[in-house]
Design a protein around this motif. Structure first.
Motif, PDB file in Angstrom:
ATOM      1  N   LYS A   1     -34.291-127.258  -7.968  1.00  0.00           N
ATOM      2  CA  LYS A   1     -35.407-126.620  -8.659  1.00  0.00           C
ATOM      3  C   LYS A   1     -36.490-126.263  -7.648  1.00  0.00           C
ATOM      4  O   LYS A   1     -36.995-127.134  -6.938  1.00  0.00           O
TER       5      LYS A   1
ATOM      6  N   SER B   1     -40.040-125.423  -5.984  1.00  0.00           N
ATOM      7  CA  SER B   1     -41.377-125.979  -6.190  1.00  0.00           C
ATOM      8  C   SER B   1     -42.213-125.010  -7.011  1.00  0.00           C
ATOM      9  O   SER B   1     -41.992-123.795  -6.963  1.00  0.00           O
ATOM     10  N   ASP B   2     -43.177-125.530  -7.736  1.00  0.00           N
ATOM     11  CA  ASP B   2     -44.000-124.661  -8.576  1.00  0.00           C
ATOM     12  C   ASP B   2     -44.934-123.771  -7.770  1.00  0.00           C
ATOM     13  O   ASP B   2     -45.460-122.793  -8.289  1.00  0.00           O
ATOM     14  N   ASP B   3     -45.124-124.057  -6.469  1.00  0.00           N
ATOM     15  CA  ASP B   3     -45.963-123.202  -5.623  1.00  0.00           C
ATOM     16  C   ASP B   3     -45.147-122.249  -4.752  1.00  0.00           C
ATOM     17  O   ASP B   3     -45.674-121.615  -3.852  1.00  0.00           O
TER      18      ASP B   3
ATOM     19  N   PRO C   1     -40.710-119.587  -8.664  1.00  0.00           N
ATOM     20  CA  PRO C   1     -41.309-120.914  -8.804  1.00  0.00           C
ATOM     21  C   PRO C   1     -40.825-121.634 -10.056  1.00  0.00           C
ATOM     22  O   PRO C   1     -40.663-121.035 -11.115  1.00  0.00           O
ATOM     23  N   SER C   2     -40.544-122.925  -9.873  1.00  0.00           N
ATOM     24  CA  SER C   2     -40.128-123.836 -10.953  1.00  0.00           C
ATOM     25  C   SER C   2     -38.816-123.447 -11.618  1.00  0.00           C
ATOM     26  O   SER C   2     -38.516-123.935 -12.711  1.00  0.00           O
TER      27      SER C   2
ATOM     28  N   GLU D   1     -38.452-129.345  -5.943  1.00  0.00           N
ATOM     29  CA  GLU D   1     -39.053-130.522  -6.565  1.00  0.00           C
ATOM     30  C   GLU D   1     -38.049-131.381  -7.318  1.00  0.00           C
ATOM     31  O   GLU D   1     -38.389-132.472  -7.770  1.00  0.00           O
TER      32      GLU D   1
END
Length: 135
Positions: A22, A24-26, A31-32, A102
């Protein structure tokens, strides 16, 4: 016309499913979202070399590339990413993720949000003879 960027991806099939990571959200791209491990091919690097390097960086696994089972484009504002998906043999190592990601899991089914290119690849796997790809 946008430049094409070659990206290698590993279809790692284990007893518990297909390994997905997955973002990272950044992250600047996807993202995500969940995807197969892999990454960009560097200048003067073969596809096999890039795949081995990227999979090790992202997962800690040592692999041997097998065959190409698909290729899927994803358009971005300033480039087009061409994801080339390979079967692989895992030679060793243990799964650990890089800072780019992540989470990771062995996926068999369920409601994960996949990267757009992986959604396209999944559609093709359902009707093709791709090796045991249950994604």
């Amino acid at each position: 016309m946008k430049p094409f960027i070659a990206v290698t991806r590993a279809l790692i099939v284990g007893e518990d499913g297909v390994l997905v990571v997955k973002r990272s959200d950044d992250s600047h791209t996807n993202p995500s979202l969940w995807e197969l491990p892999g990454g960009k091919v560097r200048a003067n690097e073969t596809l096999d070399e890039a795949l081995v390097r990227e999979v090790h960086e992202e997962t800690g696994l040592r692999i041997r590339p097998g065959h190409v089972v698909g290729a899927v484009e994803q358009a971005f504002p300033h480039k087009v990413s061409v994801n080339i998906i390979f079967t692989v043999d895992v030679l060793g190592g243990g799964v650990r993720i890089s800072r780019e990601h992540e989470d990771w899991c062995w996926y068999t089914s369920g409601p994960l949000r996949f990267s757009p290119w992986l959604e396209e690849f999944k559609k093709g796997c359902r009707s093709s003879s791709a090796p045991r790809a249950r994604i």
